[in-house]
Write an enzyme that holds these catalytic residues in place. Structure first.
Site, short mmCIF file in Angstrom:
data_model
loop_
_atom_site.label_atom_id
_atom_site.label_comp_id
_atom_site.label_asym_id
_atom_site.label_seq_id
_atom_site.Cartn_x
_atom_site.Cartn_y
_atom_site.Cartn_z
N LYS A 120 11.51 -47.24 132.09
CA LYS A 120 12.15 -47.44 131.06
C LYS A 120 13.32 -48.06 130.78
O LYS A 120 13.93 -49.07 131.08
CB LYS A 120 13.31 -46.25 131.68
N ASP A 150 12.61 -35.11 145.04
CA ASP A 150 11.70 -35.35 143.83
C ASP A 150 12.72 -35.87 142.75
O ASP A 150 11.77 -37.06 142.01
CB ASP A 150 11.82 -33.82 143.28
N HIS A 202 14.28 -41.81 142.17
CA HIS A 202 14.85 -42.35 140.83
C HIS A 202 16.33 -42.75 140.99
O HIS A 202 17.09 -44.28 140.42
CB HIS A 202 14.81 -41.96 139.44
C1 BG6 Z 1 10.26 -36.88 137.96
C2 BG6 Z 1 10.18 -35.78 138.79
O1 BG6 Z 1 9.77 -37.65 138.59
O2 BG6 Z 1 10.45 -37.17 136.91
C3 BG6 Z 1 10.54 -34.60 137.77
O3 BG6 Z 1 8.71 -35.23 139.35
C4 BG6 Z 1 11.32 -34.81 136.61
O4 BG6 Z 1 11.32 -32.83 138.48
C5 BG6 Z 1 11.12 -36.07 135.70
O5 BG6 Z 1 11.34 -33.43 135.04
C6 BG6 Z 1 12.51 -37.17 134.94
O6 BG6 Z 1 11.64 -38.17 134.50
P1 BG6 Z 1 12.42 -38.07 132.93
O7 BG6 Z 1 11.25 -39.78 132.91
O8 BG6 Z 1 12.04 -36.73 132.04
O9 BG6 Z 1 13.49 -38.06 133.12
#
Ligand code: BG6
Length: 481
Positions: A182, A235, A240
Site C-alpha cells: 500500500k 487473519d 498486516h
Molecule cells: C485480508 C483479510 O488479508 O485483508 C481480509 O483476509 C481483510 O479479512 C483484508 O478484509 C483487508 O484488506 P484491505 O486492503 O481492504 O485493508
C-alpha cells in the site's frame, strides 16, 4: 501529476489459480493497469494455469470479463485491453498429478524472468514447487510468489517454509503481505526516515503511546466458513497489523534494501513481550439475522473473534514503557486504517497548570483519504488572555500530490517488484515464523480458558471491553468515524 513509470524486464509470469477470485479481482486487473501505464514490455507473457479445461480464447474471455467487473469503466481503454489480452495464454494443469506440466514447460521461454504466482491453497505450495523443479521449469533465477494465509500457526508455517525451501532459495521466495504494497504504508517509511523532524522524538522518552487501528465495515458474509477457522488474530494481526507495528517501531535500517529492512522488522517481533491475557479483548458482532456473525459463519457455536484489541510492549531501549494498542475488527462503524502516535506532555508549562493542554498527536491515515495530520497547540485568536487550542496541521496526500494521481493498487506494485527482483516489501521466512511464535501462545491462552468473545453491535466501535483496555490506563481510543 504523472507518476514516472520505469518498464520492467521481459518476463513469463505463470499464475496458478488463475481462474480464482484473487486472480480475477486483483492480480489480472493489476497487470492490465501496469500494461496500460507502459510498465510491462511488449512481448511479456502471462500464463494462466488452473484445473479447469479451457482454451486460450476462453481464458482471454474470462479475463476480459474480470476487467469489466472489477475495474471502473473509465479505466478500460479498449485498444489497450485488447493488446493486453494478446499477452495471455492458458494451460490446464493438475497440481498434484502429471497433467499439463509438459505443456507448461514447452511454453516457457529462455532468457526472460520466470515468475510463478501461487494463488492457490497453501496445501498445494509444496506440490507445485516440486513439479516446477522436477520438470526443469523453474531454475535458480526463477521467482515464486505465495499468498497468505501462510500457515495457521508456527508448525504449519514452518512446514510451508520447508516445502518451498526444498526447491527454492530464500532470495527466490516472495511472500505477499498486501499491506506492505500500500502506498501509504510505504509512506510510513518515508515519513520516519526521510525527515529529521520526527526521529529524535520517536522513542519512549517522548511517545506516550501508539494506536494502530484497522476497522472494516464489511462483515464475513460470503467467506464466513473460511473466516471462522481463522479469526481476527490470524487473519489480520499475525500479518498486516504486525507489519505496521514493525514499520513504526523498527530501528532505521542502514539502507532501504531487502535484508536490512527485514532484519530490523524481525528484531521488533522478537522484542515483543509475551501478551498478558488481561491485555486482550476479543469480540464478535451479534445482530439481527443477516447481520450476525454466528449466522454468517454458519457455525452457531462459534467462539471465533471478528474483533480483537490488545496492548503490546516492545521491550527494547527505544520503546520500553510505551504501550502499543492494536485493534481491528469487522462490521464496525466506519472503514478506517490509521496509526496514531501520541506524544507526551511538555516537561514544564509556562502557561501554568492549564487544563487546555492537549497532547500532540501524529496521525498517519492509511485509508481512506490517505494523509497525515499533526495536532499542535496554538493560541486561540482574540483578546482575553492566553487561551490554548489544539488544531490539526492536516495534509491529504491526494490534495498535496494532485487529485488525479494514479496510485497503483498494492498488488500492482508487488507484482512489478517480483519481476524486478526486489524483495524489500515481502516477508522473509524467519519474520513469518517469529510472528507466529508470538501469536501461538496468545491463542493457546484463550483456548485453554475456553472463553467466548464479547458480543458487539454491528456498526458500533467494538465491544465495551476494548474501551476499558485504554480507560484503565487513563487513555482513550481515537474515534472510529
Ligand atoms: C485480508 C483479510 O488479508 O485483508 C481480509 O483476509 C481483510 O479479512 C483484508 O478484509 C483487508 O484488506 P484491505 O486492503 O481492504 O485493508
Amino acid at each position: 501529476m504523472v507518476a514516472r513509470v520505469i518498464p520492467v524486464d521481459q518476463f513469463d509470469l505463470v499464475i496458478f489459480g488463475a481462474t480464482g477470485d484473487l486472480s480475477r479481482r486483483k492480480i489480472l486487473p493489476g497487470l492490465y493497469r501496469r500494461w496500460r501505464e507502459g510498465q510491462i514490455p511488449e512481448g511479456a507473457r502471462i500464463i494462466g494455469a488452473a484445473r479447469s479445461e479451457m482454451g486460450q480464447d476462453a481464458f482471454r474471455q474470462m479475463v476480459a470479463e474480470a476487467l469489466t467487473e472489477f475495474l471502473p469503466p473509465r479505466e478500460i481503454d479498449a485498444a489497450k485491453r485488447d493488446s493486453f489480452l494478446q499477452m495471455l495464454d492458458y494451460v490446464a494443469i493438475d497440481a498434484r498429478g502429471d497433467g499439463g506440466w509438459q505443456a507448461l514447460a514447452d511454453l516457457m521461454r529462455e532468457d526472460v524472468v520466470r515468475a510463478f504466482y501461487l494463488s492457490v491453497a497453501p496445501a498445494l505450495f509444496g506440490d507445485i514447487a516440486e513439479r516446477l523443479h522436477a520438470r526443469g521449469i523453474a531454475g535458480r533465477s526463477s521467482r515464486i510468489v505465495v499468498e497468505k494465509p501462510f500457515g495457521k500457526d508456527l508448525a504449519t508455517a514452518r512446514a510451508l517454509n520447508q516445502a518451498l525451501a526444498a526447491y527454492f532459495y530464500e532470495d527466490q521466495i516472495y511472500r505477499i503481505d498486501h499491506y506492505l504494497g500500500k502506498e501509504t504504508v510505504q509512506n510510513l517509511m518515508a515519513v520516519r526516515f526521510a525527515n529529521i523532524l520526527f526521529e529524535p522524538l520517536w522513542n519512549a522518552q517522548f511517545v506516550d503511546h501508539v494506536q494502530i487501528t484497522v476497522a472494516e465495515t464489511v462483515g464475513v458474509d460470503g467467506r464466513g466458513e473460511y473466516y471462522d477457522h481463522s479469526g481476527a488474530m490470524r487473519d489480520m494481526v499475525q500479518n498486516h497489523m504486525m507489519q505496521l507495528l514493525c514499520l513504526i517501531a523498527m530501528e532505521p535500517p542502514h539502507h532501504f534494501e531487502p535484508d536490512a529492512m527485514r532484519d530490523e522488522k524481525l528484531k521488533v517481533i522478537r522484542a515483543l513481550d509475551p501478551l498478558d491475557q488481561t491485555d486482550l479483548v476479543r469480540g464478535q458482532y451479534r445482530g439481527a439475522e443477516g447481520d450476525d456473525y454466528l449466522a454468517q459463519s454458519g457455525n452457531p457455536d462459534s467462539v471465533t473473534e471478528s474483533f480483537i484489541a490488545m496492548k503490546l510492549h516492545v521491550s527494547n531501549w527505544r520503546w520500553k514503557g510505551t504501550p502499543f494498542y492494536l485493534r481491528t475488527g469487522k462490521r464496525l462503524k466506519a472503514r478506517v486504517s490509521e496509526i496514531a502516535i501520541t506524544f507526551k506532555e511538555p516537561p514544564h508549562s509556562i502557561f501554568g497548570e492549564s487544563k487546555q493542554w492537549r497532547e500532540n498527536v501524529l496521525v498517519i491515515r492509511l485509508q481512506p483519504d490517505e494523509g497525515m495530520d499533526l495536532r499542535v497547540m496554538i493560541k486561540e485568536p482574540g483578546p482575553g488572555g492566553m487561551r490554548l487550542k489544539d488544531v490539526a496541521l492536516d495534509m491529504s496526500f491526494a490534495e498535496a500530490l494532485g487529485n488525479d494521481l494514479d496510485v497503483p493498487d498494492a498488488y500492482e506494485r508487488l507484482i512489478m517488484d517480483v519481476i524486478r527482483g526486489n524483495q524489500t516489501l515481502f516477508m522473509r521466512g524467519d519474520e513469518v515464523e517469529a510472528a507466529w511464535a508470538w501469536v501461538d501462545p496468545v491463542i493457546a491462552g484463550w483456548e485453554a480458558r475456553e472463553d467466548s468473545p464479547e458480543p458487539y453491535e454491528p456498526g458500533s466501535t467494538g465491544p465495551e471491553g476494548a474501551l476499558m483496555l485504554l480507560h484503565r490506563d487513563g487513555r482513550r481510543w481515537r474515534e472510529i468515524r
